[in-house]
Design an enzyme around this catalytic site. Sequence first.
Site, short mmCIF file in Angstrom:
data_model
loop_
_atom_site.label_atom_id
_atom_site.label_comp_id
_atom_site.label_asym_id
_atom_site.label_seq_id
_atom_site.Cartn_x
_atom_site.Cartn_y
_atom_site.Cartn_z
N MET A 164 -1.66 -6.41 -4.99
CA MET A 164 -1.79 -7.82 -4.42
C MET A 164 -3.17 -7.99 -3.59
O MET A 164 -2.98 -8.93 -2.62
CB MET A 164 -0.68 -8.28 -3.63
CG MET A 164 0.57 -8.20 -4.70
SD MET A 164 1.90 -9.48 -4.08
CE MET A 164 2.28 -8.96 -2.47
N ALA A 221 -7.51 2.71 1.08
CA ALA A 221 -7.77 3.82 0.43
C ALA A 221 -6.47 4.26 -0.26
O ALA A 221 -6.54 4.93 -1.25
CB ALA A 221 -8.17 5.08 1.52
N GLY A 222 -5.40 3.68 -0.08
CA GLY A 222 -3.96 4.20 -0.70
C GLY A 222 -4.15 3.71 -2.03
O GLY A 222 -3.80 4.14 -3.08
N HIS A 223 -4.59 2.21 -2.30
CA HIS A 223 -4.84 1.65 -3.38
C HIS A 223 -5.83 2.53 -4.26
O HIS A 223 -5.60 2.66 -5.65
CB HIS A 223 -5.32 0.10 -3.54
CG HIS A 223 -4.37 -0.69 -2.74
ND1 HIS A 223 -4.55 -1.08 -1.74
CD2 HIS A 223 -3.26 -1.11 -3.41
CE1 HIS A 223 -3.59 -1.91 -1.30
NE2 HIS A 223 -2.86 -1.95 -2.49
N ASP A 282 6.34 2.60 -1.54
CA ASP A 282 7.39 1.56 -2.13
C ASP A 282 8.41 2.06 -2.96
O ASP A 282 8.15 1.91 -4.23
CB ASP A 282 6.63 0.42 -2.79
CG ASP A 282 5.76 -0.10 -1.81
OD1 ASP A 282 5.97 -0.87 -0.92
OD2 ASP A 282 4.41 -0.04 -2.04
N MET A 330 -0.53 4.53 4.64
CA MET A 330 -1.46 3.45 4.55
C MET A 330 -0.70 2.30 4.12
O MET A 330 -0.02 2.15 3.07
CB MET A 330 -2.45 3.84 3.66
CG MET A 330 -3.44 4.84 4.30
SD MET A 330 -4.70 5.10 3.19
CE MET A 330 -5.89 6.15 4.47
N SER A 386 -1.65 -2.37 4.02
CA SER A 386 -2.58 -3.52 4.37
C SER A 386 -1.81 -4.12 5.89
O SER A 386 -2.49 -4.83 6.52
CB SER A 386 -2.64 -4.44 3.32
OG SER A 386 -1.76 -4.65 2.50
N ARG A 387 -0.53 -4.06 5.91
CA ARG A 387 0.26 -4.39 7.00
C ARG A 387 -0.18 -3.64 8.30
O ARG A 387 -0.21 -4.50 9.43
CB ARG A 387 1.68 -4.43 7.06
CG ARG A 387 2.29 -5.20 5.75
CD ARG A 387 3.66 -4.63 5.65
NE ARG A 387 4.10 -5.68 4.45
CZ ARG A 387 5.21 -6.72 4.82
NH1 ARG A 387 5.88 -6.81 5.81
NH2 ARG A 387 5.60 -7.38 3.47
O1 PAF Z 1 3.04 -3.54 -4.67
C1 PAF Z 1 2.60 -4.64 -4.68
O2 PAF Z 1 1.65 -4.65 -4.33
C2 PAF Z 1 3.23 -5.55 -5.80
O3 PAF Z 1 4.62 -5.53 -5.51
C3 PAF Z 1 2.91 -5.26 -7.18
C4 PAF Z 1 3.62 -4.19 -7.86
C5 PAF Z 1 1.41 -5.45 -7.50
C6 PAF Z 1 3.76 -6.80 -7.87
O4 PAF Z 1 3.07 -7.96 -7.35
#
Ligand code: PAF
Length: 284
Positions: free
Chosen positions: A30, A35-37, A151, A185, A187-188
């Site tokens: 989103m 760095a986590g992404h 998550d 990590m 974004s919050r």
């Molecule tokens: O983890 C997230 O950023 C969101 O829940 C995802 C998996 C991109 C779905 O919108």
Amino acid sequence: MKVVSEISELKKIIQEWKQQKETLGFCPTMGTLHAGHMDLVHHSKKQCTKTIVSIFINPTQFNDPKDFEAYPNNTEADLKLCEENGVDLVFLPSVGVMYPKTETPIQMSIPSLQKTLCGRTRPGHFEGVLQIVSKLFHLTEADYGFFGLKDYQQFRVISSLVDELNFPMKIVGVPTKREDDGLAMSSRNLRLSKKDRETATLIPRMFQLAKKTLLGGEKNITVWKEILSDFLLTGTNIKIDYLEVVHPITLQPITELKGNVLLATAVFVGEVRLIDNEIFVCPE
Ligand code: PAF
């Protein structure tokens, strides 16, 4: 790096790649990337020949419309980071593209996995996640989907979706990327004040204490949870949303500290809700 916003453009590229027998890795996000992404991207690049990132703030997974309105949008910086990290394709659709007005809404759910942990205080959240990832999986035709284990419940819900409905892909859970002081990590984290950022380090330290207490011979779940919640709450502004011990696959509460257990928590540090979890192997 290719950047597309329309489904027709995306499909054209995917078709070409499929013809060329590329292996497609997909990291849905989103935005407000960190760095986590990029760790998801690096895992994808190791395993796949093409890596796709989607950036889409999905309105259907926000149970509070104000949260959706306030969600940060950093497209320029996100695209730069994707480019620097060797992403091949970014899919950046608008809400109108993903949810055209003609659509007849579908509601998806996996009740047993959704009713616990975050699902209890975020009604509708996982229904929205299931809806958007199903759409994105179909559109990208990905061979692998990469999801952060921070998550964890989302990872379980999506893994179960793919297994139960025979999506032709594999879901890969990527270990939580942490700051030097152990904070997961997110974004919050940027929304924490300096003082709350310090307080937030109690979360990873709580997981260290959990391990120490377990190795020290604690066998009683209620006592274990009490020790850990006292550690978080004493003299702090932390509010616990949940601190649960559940089975790592079914996510159902367990009564014995035996085998593999998932300790998962969501806490408010000031106004900011942070989550974290760890799987422990309980000593015999
Ligand atoms: O983890 C997230 O950023 C969101 O829940 C995802 C998996 C991109 C779905 O919108």
